[in-house]
Motif scaffolding. Structure first.
Motif, PDB file in Angstrom:
ATOM      1  N   TRP A   1      50.644  28.236  41.567  1.00  0.00           N
ATOM      2  CA  TRP A   1      50.826  29.320  42.287  1.00  0.00           C
ATOM      3  C   TRP A   1      49.892  29.385  42.718  1.00  0.00           C
TER       4      TRP A   1
ATOM      5  N   VAL B   1      46.910  30.243  41.984  1.00  0.00           N
ATOM      6  CA  VAL B   1      45.713  31.380  41.146  1.00  0.00           C
ATOM      7  C   VAL B   1      44.562  30.085  40.578  1.00  0.00           C
TER       8      VAL B   1
ATOM      9  N   LYS C   1      52.501  34.728  36.082  1.00  0.00           N
ATOM     10  CA  LYS C   1      51.668  34.183  37.845  1.00  0.00           C
ATOM     11  C   LYS C   1      51.490  35.466  38.256  1.00  0.00           C
TER      12      LYS C   1
ATOM     13  N   ARG D   1      48.325  36.334  39.988  1.00  0.00           N
ATOM     14  CA  ARG D   1      47.853  36.793  41.475  1.00  0.00           C
ATOM     15  C   ARG D   1      47.742  37.964  41.702  1.00  0.00           C
TER      16      ARG D   1
ATOM     17  N   GLN E   1      44.234  38.026  41.077  1.00  0.00           N
ATOM     18  CA  GLN E   1      43.032  37.501  41.920  1.00  0.00           C
ATOM     19  C   GLN E   1      43.065  37.689  43.529  1.00  0.00           C
ATOM     20  N   GLU E   2      43.987  38.320  43.930  1.00  0.00           N
ATOM     21  CA  GLU E   2      43.953  39.104  45.742  1.00  0.00           C
ATOM     22  C   GLU E   2      42.534  40.366  45.555  1.00  0.00           C
TER      23      GLU E   2
END
Length: 219
Positions: free
Chosen positions: A20, A22, A66, A70, A73-74
């Motif tokens: 996904w 990441v 997930k 995510r 990470q963002e």
């Protein structure tokens, strides 16, 4: 048993999260360090690593693994960042953020969740997170401005106050829209009163409690 858990965690990362998009190794490493199963209600332990939301009670859920990864990470949390999390839930996202940030302020509207999350964070030796009970669906500026703001529930329209509570360079993660079509967005304050918005992906999550509803046309 421990081996089975670690195998399940590895599979979660490799089969759900990495595909996904990441790919940040720091985020992936953190998912092995902060044990998700220790934040999941006992009744749902068997679903810890499954690609689904997990019920917490009161109609609330833990986000899917997930989506949690995510988000991390963002927003790209740094050690100098002051973070606001709206919706503490089990405290798992709070713990992940606290490992990366200078300090996390997390606001929860359900007292039972706040108490349980407090226990979870203490069990993990996390001391740079402050949990508060309150309604932050539209605003929470007690310790602002913030370098990172994360709304763990969706909003039909993004409250302007959250954008105004960002530092220059600050990032706001929010899921905006109405079911079944919502968009995850990353909003960055590039200068005083100037914001850059990136649409990350489509998703659908439960709304924040007491979120402000816009006026809607009635035909």
């Amino acid at each position: 048993m421990t081996m089975d858990i670690e195998k399940a965690r590895f599979n979660m990362v490799e089969q759900q999260i990495r595909p996904w998009d990441v790919l940040d190794q720091g985020v992936l490493n953190l998912l092995f360090k902060v044990k998700r199963e220790e934040f999941v209600p006992l009744a749902y332990q068997g679903l810890t690593f499954v690609d689904m939301e997990i019920p917490l009670g009161h109609g609330e859920v833990m986000l899917s693994p997930k989506l949690e990864a995510r988000i991390l990470q963002e927003v790209a949390v740094k050690k100098t960042d002051k973070v606001l999390e709206v919706g503490t839930g089990s405290g798992y996202m709070t713990a992940l953020l606290a490992h990366e940030a200078m300090h996390v302020y997390s606001v929860e509207i359900i007292p039972e969740f706040k108490m349980q999350a407090d226990q979870n964070l203490k069990a993990h030796g996390i001391t740079n997170a402050t949990l508060e009970i309150g309604d932050a669906a539209c605003d929470w500026n007690r310790q602002g401005p913030y370098d990172v703001i994360i709304l763990t529930g969706s909003v039909p329209v993004i409250p302007e106050k959250f954008k105004q509570n960002l530092t220059t360079g600050g990032r706001l993660f929010v899921v905006e829209g109405d079911a079944p079509l919502m968009e995850a967005k990353l909003i960055t304050c590039v200068a005083d009163g100037v914001y850059n918005t990136v649409v990350l992906f489509e998703t659908c999550i439960a709304p924040l409690k007491n979120v402000l509803q816009p006026q809607r046309f009635v035909f």
